[in-house]
Design a protein around this motif. Sequence first.
Motif, mmCIF file in Angstrom:
data_model
loop_
_atom_site.group_PDB
_atom_site.id
_atom_site.type_symbol
_atom_site.label_atom_id
_atom_site.label_comp_id
_atom_site.label_asym_id
_atom_site.label_seq_id
_atom_site.Cartn_x
_atom_site.Cartn_y
_atom_site.Cartn_z
ATOM 1 N N CYS A 187 -2.858 -4.606 -8.793
ATOM 2 C CA CYS A 187 -2.669 -4.298 -7.375
ATOM 3 C C CYS A 187 -4.027 -3.960 -6.760
ATOM 4 C CB CYS A 187 -1.707 -3.124 -7.216
ATOM 5 S SG CYS A 187 -1.435 -2.618 -5.500
ATOM 6 N N CYS A 207 -5.591 0.960 -6.632
ATOM 7 C CA CYS A 207 -4.382 1.166 -7.418
ATOM 8 C C CYS A 207 -4.563 0.566 -8.817
ATOM 9 C CB CYS A 207 -3.167 0.542 -6.714
ATOM 10 S SG CYS A 207 -1.648 0.569 -7.702
ATOM 11 N N GLN A 209 -2.513 -1.029 -10.691
ATOM 12 C CA GLN A 209 -1.325 -1.221 -11.521
ATOM 13 C C GLN A 209 -0.947 -2.696 -11.581
ATOM 14 O OE1 GLN A 209 2.057 1.894 -11.517
ATOM 15 N NE2 GLN A 209 1.317 1.827 -9.415
ATOM 16 N N ARG A 211 1.490 -5.850 -11.494
ATOM 17 C CA ARG A 211 2.717 -6.134 -10.737
ATOM 18 C C ARG A 211 3.955 -5.890 -11.600
ATOM 19 N NH1 ARG A 211 2.275 -11.697 -8.613
ATOM 20 N NH2 ARG A 211 1.976 -10.949 -6.482
ATOM 21 N N PHE A 213 4.578 -3.606 -13.664
ATOM 22 C CA PHE A 213 4.956 -2.202 -13.771
ATOM 23 C C PHE A 213 4.929 -1.488 -12.428
ATOM 24 C CE2 PHE A 213 2.457 -3.177 -17.739
ATOM 25 C CZ PHE A 213 3.576 -3.447 -18.521
ATOM 26 N N HIS A 214 4.629 -2.206 -11.377
ATOM 27 C CA HIS A 214 4.472 -1.574 -10.072
ATOM 28 C C HIS A 214 5.833 -1.244 -9.471
ATOM 29 C CE1 HIS A 214 2.760 -0.614 -6.180
ATOM 30 N NE2 HIS A 214 1.556 -0.849 -6.644
ATOM 31 N N SER A 215 5.931 -0.058 -8.886
ATOM 32 C CA SER A 215 7.140 0.347 -8.191
ATOM 33 C C SER A 215 6.801 0.512 -6.715
ATOM 34 C CB SER A 215 7.678 1.659 -8.791
ATOM 35 O OG SER A 215 6.726 2.697 -8.620
ATOM 36 N N SER A 216 7.464 1.404 -6.043
ATOM 37 C CA SER A 216 7.164 1.656 -4.632
ATOM 38 C C SER A 216 6.019 2.653 -4.467
ATOM 39 C CB SER A 216 8.411 2.184 -3.919
ATOM 40 O OG SER A 216 8.876 3.376 -4.546
ATOM 41 N N HIS A 218 1.868 3.464 -5.423
ATOM 42 C CA HIS A 218 0.572 3.096 -5.973
ATOM 43 C C HIS A 218 0.073 4.244 -6.842
ATOM 44 C CE1 HIS A 218 0.306 -0.398 -3.400
ATOM 45 N NE2 HIS A 218 0.460 0.343 -2.321
ATOM 46 N N ARG A 219 -0.702 3.921 -7.874
ATOM 47 C CA ARG A 219 -1.336 4.942 -8.711
ATOM 48 C C ARG A 219 -2.773 4.538 -8.971
ATOM 49 N NH1 ARG A 219 3.951 4.988 -10.465
ATOM 50 N NH2 ARG A 219 4.909 7.059 -10.610
ATOM 51 N N GLU A 250 3.923 -0.861 -1.568
ATOM 52 C CA GLU A 250 4.306 -1.945 -2.462
ATOM 53 C C GLU A 250 3.073 -2.662 -2.996
ATOM 54 O OE1 GLU A 250 7.355 -2.384 -3.386
ATOM 55 O OE2 GLU A 250 8.211 -0.901 -1.999
#
Length: 291
Positions: A187, A207, A209, A211, A213-216, A218-219, A250
């Motif tokens: 991401c 971010c 992360q 795709r 493992f990506h949720s709503s 960002h980390r 997202e």
Amino acid sequence: QNCCRPSEGIFDPELCTAAFKQTHLPNGVGDWQSYFRTVDCFCIPDENLVCKRSGFDGEEVCRGMVAKLRQTLRDRLDEDLKFKLEQQVCLSQLQWFPVVSALCRIVNDGEKVQMSALYTHVGATVGGIGELKSVLMLLMSGKLKSDAVGQHFQAVLSLIARFVVRRELPPDELEGILTNLRGLFPCGACAGQDVESADGSDHRVLCGQMRLFHSSLHRSNSLVRTVDADFLTGLGEWLRGGVTHAWLGEFECPQAFREFDDTAQLQANLREELESFKLEKCLEGLAPEVG
């Protein structure tokens, strides 16, 4: 329960399971359903145990319980296959148990749980496509510079082409492999101005992360510190060497990856690699000069 005494055991799977649930799950299965679809309990006696007074024959009871256990396993496996088709579950029991073991080991060692590491471990437990997915995960896990993305993708497609040809995979599996590859894209969302890199660098906080493992949420892919934090917050972040920042949003495909974020285009590029590698295989062993 294995090698249980006649006075302790309930040698009927249904009654044994009901007794277990009544003792350990008085409020219903509850959270257990998040991990197990069914609970089956068996009491199996020592086959050499005989009680003349009650007429208990351990060998006969043990043989009957083992037969019921095998039948239950067959039923559960049939249900498992049906459930996977309905729910599109991709993690088999063969993969599930090693992953749980690895997860417990990571938690017990006090290490950070990373989904990418667990995903790689899943692929390593099976052959075929699982091996390829594990290798792709490792190749896509590193941070890529924008100007190196194209060259990196060329190497990845070349690897996939060689795997497909050598393993003689059917064409209908290619789309799944390329979809999985797109799931490994990082991401590219940027964090707000309220955080900065914990190491004090001027690099933007991204971010990163995948795709897959990506949720709503960002980390941040690196530790950060809060800008203009109060004393206690700043002290806590300094003692920990930084924190992982999360913010709503997202998945956003980075600019350098957008030209590859198209399954149809990836299929066309992969077909070129396949033809090239097939030709290379056909020419193996030929001398460079005739005569």
